[in-house]
Design a protein around this motif. Structure first.
Motif, PDB file in Angstrom:
ATOM      1  N   ALA A  20       0.850  -1.189   0.000  1.00 41.53           N
ATOM      2  CA  ALA A  20       0.000   0.000   0.000  1.00 41.53           C
ATOM      3  C   ALA A  20       0.881   1.233   0.000  1.00 41.53           C
ATOM      4  CB  ALA A  20      -0.896  -0.006   1.228  1.00 41.53           C
ATOM      5  N   ALA A  21       0.742   2.051  -1.030  1.00 39.73           N
ATOM      6  CA  ALA A  21       1.500   3.294  -1.080  1.00 39.73           C
ATOM      7  C   ALA A  21       0.860   4.304  -0.155  1.00 39.73           C
ATOM      8  CB  ALA A  21       1.526   3.836  -2.508  1.00 39.73           C
ATOM      9  N   ARG A  22       1.654   5.235   0.334  1.00 42.74           N
ATOM     10  CA  ARG A  22       1.124   6.276   1.193  1.00 42.74           C
ATOM     11  C   ARG A  22       1.401   7.623   0.571  1.00 42.74           C
ATOM     12  NH1 ARG A  22       3.428   6.509   6.755  1.00 42.74           N
ATOM     13  NH2 ARG A  22       5.382   6.113   5.681  1.00 42.74           N
ATOM     14  N   ARG A  23       0.465   8.537   0.779  1.00 46.12           N
ATOM     15  CA  ARG A  23       0.749   9.912   0.415  1.00 46.12           C
ATOM     16  C   ARG A  23       1.943  10.368   1.214  1.00 46.12           C
ATOM     17  NH1 ARG A  23      -1.503  12.782  -3.997  1.00 46.12           N
ATOM     18  NH2 ARG A  23      -3.688  12.301  -4.157  1.00 46.12           N
ATOM     19  N   ARG A  24       2.716  11.250   0.604  1.00 51.68           N
ATOM     20  CA  ARG A  24       3.847  11.815   1.318  1.00 51.68           C
ATOM     21  C   ARG A  24       3.361  12.418   2.616  1.00 51.68           C
ATOM     22  NH1 ARG A  24       6.086  15.645   3.452  1.00 51.68           N
ATOM     23  NH2 ARG A  24       4.042  16.615   3.400  1.00 51.68           N
ATOM     24  N   ARG A  25       4.031  12.106   3.724  1.00 53.99           N
ATOM     25  CA  ARG A  25       3.635  12.626   5.012  1.00 53.99           C
ATOM     26  C   ARG A  25       4.643  13.641   5.497  1.00 53.99           C
ATOM     27  NH1 ARG A  25       0.477   9.668   8.444  1.00 53.99           N
ATOM     28  NH2 ARG A  25       0.819  11.398   9.866  1.00 53.99           N
ATOM     29  N   GLY A  26       4.158  14.743   5.985  1.00 54.52           N
ATOM     30  CA  GLY A  26       5.024  15.717   6.611  1.00 54.52           C
ATOM     31  C   GLY A  26       5.173  15.382   8.084  1.00 54.52           C
ATOM     32  N   ASP A 255     -11.095  10.365   0.988  1.00 50.46           N
ATOM     33  CA  ASP A 255     -12.217  10.083   1.875  1.00 50.46           C
ATOM     34  C   ASP A 255     -11.643   9.299   3.052  1.00 50.46           C
ATOM     35  OD1 ASP A 255     -14.455   9.274   3.239  1.00 50.46           O
ATOM     36  OD2 ASP A 255     -15.378   8.203   1.573  1.00 50.46           O
ATOM     37  N   GLY A 256     -11.738   9.869   4.251  1.00 49.86           N
ATOM     38  CA  GLY A 256     -11.148   9.234   5.420  1.00 49.86           C
ATOM     39  C   GLY A 256     -11.728   7.872   5.732  1.00 49.86           C
ATOM     40  N   LEU A 257     -12.933   7.574   5.231  1.00 47.36           N
ATOM     41  CA  LEU A 257     -13.564   6.288   5.501  1.00 47.36           C
ATOM     42  C   LEU A 257     -13.342   5.274   4.379  1.00 47.36           C
ATOM     43  CD1 LEU A 257     -16.994   7.499   6.941  1.00 47.36           C
ATOM     44  CD2 LEU A 257     -14.939   6.820   8.201  1.00 47.36           C
ATOM     45  N   ALA A 258     -12.727   5.710   3.289  1.00 52.24           N
ATOM     46  CA  ALA A 258     -12.503   4.802   2.158  1.00 52.24           C
ATOM     47  C   ALA A 258     -11.484   3.723   2.526  1.00 52.24           C
ATOM     48  CB  ALA A 258     -12.026   5.585   0.940  1.00 52.24           C
ATOM     49  N   LYS A 259     -11.667   2.560   1.956  1.00 47.67           N
ATOM     50  CA  LYS A 259     -10.708   1.476   2.146  1.00 47.67           C
ATOM     51  C   LYS A 259      -9.799   1.321   0.925  1.00 47.67           C
ATOM     52  CE  LYS A 259     -13.360  -1.269   5.479  1.00 47.67           C
ATOM     53  NZ  LYS A 259     -14.320  -0.208   5.785  1.00 47.67           N
ATOM     54  N   ALA A 260     -10.164   1.940  -0.174  1.00 48.39           N
ATOM     55  CA  ALA A 260      -9.334   1.868  -1.376  1.00 48.39           C
ATOM     56  C   ALA A 260      -8.090   2.732  -1.193  1.00 48.39           C
ATOM     57  CB  ALA A 260     -10.128   2.357  -2.590  1.00 48.39           C
ATOM     58  N   VAL A 261      -6.950   2.198  -1.589  1.00 47.86           N
ATOM     59  CA  VAL A 261      -5.687   2.919  -1.513  1.00 47.86           C
ATOM     60  C   VAL A 261      -4.919   2.682  -2.809  1.00 47.86           C
ATOM     61  CG1 VAL A 261      -5.505   2.776   1.007  1.00 47.86           C
ATOM     62  CG2 VAL A 261      -4.525   0.950  -0.402  1.00 47.86           C
ATOM     63  N   LEU A 262      -3.856   3.443  -2.987  1.00 44.77           N
ATOM     64  CA  LEU A 262      -2.975   3.207  -4.125  1.00 44.77           C
ATOM     65  C   LEU A 262      -2.010   2.089  -3.746  1.00 44.77           C
ATOM     66  CD1 LEU A 262      -2.182   4.369  -6.991  1.00 44.77           C
ATOM     67  CD2 LEU A 262      -0.304   5.498  -5.778  1.00 44.77           C
ATOM     68  N   LEU A 263      -1.986   1.037  -4.551  1.00 47.82           N
ATOM     69  CA  LEU A 263      -1.104  -0.100  -4.324  1.00 47.82           C
ATOM     70  C   LEU A 263       0.051  -0.055  -5.311  1.00 47.82           C
ATOM     71  CD1 LEU A 263      -3.881  -2.834  -4.032  1.00 47.82           C
ATOM     72  CD2 LEU A 263      -2.640  -1.771  -2.134  1.00 47.82           C
ATOM     73  N   ARG A 264       1.214  -0.504  -4.881  1.00 48.20           N
ATOM     74  CA  ARG A 264       2.382  -0.539  -5.759  1.00 48.20           C
ATOM     75  C   ARG A 264       2.829  -1.996  -5.923  1.00 48.20           C
ATOM     76  NH1 ARG A 264       4.812   4.153  -6.882  1.00 48.20           N
ATOM     77  NH2 ARG A 264       6.836   3.157  -7.212  1.00 48.20           N
ATOM     78  N   ASP A 265       2.864  -2.464  -7.152  1.00 48.13           N
ATOM     79  CA  ASP A 265       3.309  -3.819  -7.447  1.00 48.13           C
ATOM     80  C   ASP A 265       4.732  -3.737  -7.980  1.00 48.13           C
ATOM     81  OD1 ASP A 265       3.806  -6.368  -8.650  1.00 48.13           O
ATOM     82  OD2 ASP A 265       1.651  -6.729  -8.700  1.00 48.13           O
ATOM     83  N   GLN A 284     -18.280  10.369  -8.205  1.00 49.23           N
ATOM     84  CA  GLN A 284     -16.869  10.622  -7.946  1.00 49.23           C
ATOM     85  C   GLN A 284     -16.239   9.434  -7.212  1.00 49.23           C
ATOM     86  OE1 GLN A 284     -13.765  13.886  -6.000  1.00 49.23           O
ATOM     87  NE2 GLN A 284     -15.954  14.214  -5.765  1.00 49.23           N
ATOM     88  N   VAL A 285     -15.062   9.015  -7.674  1.00 50.44           N
ATOM     89  CA  VAL A 285     -14.338   7.897  -7.073  1.00 50.44           C
ATOM     90  C   VAL A 285     -13.316   8.454  -6.092  1.00 50.44           C
ATOM     91  CG1 VAL A 285     -12.852   5.901  -7.517  1.00 50.44           C
ATOM     92  CG2 VAL A 285     -14.680   6.494  -9.143  1.00 50.44           C
ATOM     93  N   LEU A 286     -13.331   7.927  -4.874  1.00 53.90           N
ATOM     94  CA  LEU A 286     -12.476   8.434  -3.798  1.00 53.90           C
ATOM     95  C   LEU A 286     -11.617   7.309  -3.226  1.00 53.90           C
ATOM     96  CD1 LEU A 286     -15.281  10.448  -1.978  1.00 53.90           C
ATOM     97  CD2 LEU A 286     -13.478  11.429  -3.412  1.00 53.90           C
ATOM     98  N   ILE A 287     -10.454   7.689  -2.701  1.00 58.25           N
ATOM     99  CA  ILE A 287      -9.583   6.738  -2.021  1.00 58.25           C
ATOM    100  C   ILE A 287      -9.136   7.354  -0.701  1.00 58.25           C
ATOM    101  CG2 ILE A 287      -8.748   5.765  -4.195  1.00 58.25           C
ATOM    102  CD1 ILE A 287      -6.095   7.253  -3.699  1.00 58.25           C
ATOM    103  N   SER A 288      -8.368   6.604   0.069  1.00 57.60           N
ATOM    104  CA  SER A 288      -7.825   7.119   1.323  1.00 57.60           C
ATOM    105  C   SER A 288      -6.368   7.506   1.130  1.00 57.60           C
ATOM    106  CB  SER A 288      -7.927   6.055   2.419  1.00 57.60           C
ATOM    107  OG  SER A 288      -7.218   6.467   3.585  1.00 57.60           O
ATOM    108  N   TYR A 289      -6.007   8.705   1.603  1.00 55.74           N
ATOM    109  CA  TYR A 289      -4.601   9.116   1.611  1.00 55.74           C
ATOM    110  C   TYR A 289      -3.874   8.564   2.829  1.00 55.74           C
ATOM    111  CZ  TYR A 289      -5.944  12.782  -1.785  1.00 55.74           C
ATOM    112  OH  TYR A 289      -6.404  13.480  -2.871  1.00 55.74           O
TER     113      TYR A 289
END
Length: 363
Positions: A20-26, A255-265, A284-289
């Motif tokens: 599971a990829a993560r948005r860049r975190r500060g 969307d904080g409640l979304a379970k979809a995330v960006l995955l990296r293979d 609109q399609v939403l994912i979680s950051y």
């Protein structure tokens, strides 16, 4: 195997093939905003444009022809494969967004972006890539270079779709009067610190660019650098190259409640999003950051969400070492699973503070 990418950093384990990829975190902010911030954006309101039946056929949000009409065809030519049969670019109250172009079922692979069309610091000259600055600044330098090239850039259709400075709402762009509204929160000081850090890295990069890419640094001001920095901070994803921009995937809103995330293979060399529920055409399609508090969302992304289950509040329990009940207090606080932060106050006396998360369970 699916696992959060941050787990791989705890010990030298083999990198999972699909992570599971993560948005860049500060910086991790541990304090809720104590004075009223600007109101959160309203629920998505799709701005429908009049389109011909041949373009969408379903009255769905259309692409802004002047800005992004050629973006997806360009990206798929560059990738050498179809990126998504399910999504189209449009605008909502949140700005650039992705919408279902046809029915989507939970479990559908709705987006695949090959690694070879990601933008990373590898696109910099080695002399600039070796600068003593962070990954955000290095990736920002790539974006700045492509911005300066204009239509001559191979990434022009993508760069043209990114938000302009006036569309950025992270707190580094706030006026002094706006920042005054959050002065009692930690977001205020984090914003000041972030701008100072940006200025420091700008100075280092400016010198390197003057030497190796003078056509980029010519007439460059700090504000010119701050914009790509904010783009990276709000859109980039952690990757094996540090941080990467993933075109098209970064148009997905949070969307904080979304379970979809960006995955990296890592084996197949692409990033992917799997739908977490059904979507009707035009939705609109939403994912979680990530599990981000409103303080982090405001600082890095420029928005907050109502009823954020990941909000946090810091309650300061200063426990001086000379306190006769120090050991007992420390034991009781640690027993309840509160995060400990070691700090040194004005008195130069070590103390422990403890963070309580909203909605967290007491052990």
């Amino acid at each position: 195997m699916l696992c959060p990418s941050r787990l791989a950093k705890l010990r030298p384990l083999p990198r999972p093939l699909l992570a599971a990829a993560r948005r860049r975190r500060g910086v991790d902010l541990r304090c809720a905003i104590s004075s009223s911030p600007p109101p959160p954006p309203p629920p998505p309101q799709v701005r429908l444009r009049t389109t011909s039946s041949s373009s969408t056929g379903l009255g769905m949000p259309s692409v802004d022809e002047e800005e992004c009409g050629d973006f997806l065809p360009w990206l798929e030519r560059k990738a050498g494969a179809e990126v998504s049969p399910f999504l189209s670019v449009g605008k909502s109250a949140y700005g650039r967004s992705l919408f279902a172009s046809k029915s989507i079922r939970a479990g559908d692979s709705i987006l695949k972006v090959p690694f070879n069309v990601e933008i990373s610091p590898d696109d910099l000259l080695p002399e600039i890539r070796s600068c003593k600055v962070g990954n955000v600044a290095k990736l920002a330098a790539v974006v700045l270079k492509e911005q300066k090239m204009g239509q001559d850039s191979e990434w022009a259709p993508y760069i043209r779709c990114l938000p302009q400075p006036e569309e950025m709402h992270s707190t580094v762009f706030w006026s002094d009067e706006e920042l005054e509204m959050i002065k009692e929160s930690s977001v205020y000081q984090r914003t000041i610190d972030k701008k100072v850090g940006m200025e420091r890295e700008f100075s280092v990069l400016r010198h390197a660019l003057d030497c190796h890419l003078p056509e980029v640094s010519k007439d460059m001001k700090f504000e010119d650098f701050m914009h790509p920095c904010a783009l990276v901070e709000s859109r980039a994803w952690e990757s094996s190259k540090g941080y990467s921009l993933v075109p098209f995937a970064d148009f997905l809103n949070h969307d904080g409640l979304a379970k979809a995330v960006l995955l990296r293979d890592e084996q197949k060399q692409f990033s992917e999003v799997i739908a977490d529920h059904n979507y009707a055409p035009g939705e609109q399609v939403l994912i979680s950051y990530g599990k981000l508090s409103n303080a982090v969302l405001l600082l890095d992304f420029g928005f907050t969400i109502p009823h954020n289950i990941y909000d946090e509040v810091q309650i300061q329990f200063n426990v001086p070492l000379q306190d006769p009940l120090y050991e007992m207090k420390l034991y009781l606080l640690q027993r309840h699973c509160l995060q400990i932060t070691r700090n040194f106050g004005i008195s130069k006396c070590p103390a422990d503070s403890f963070t309580i998360k909203l909605g967290s369970e007491i052990c």
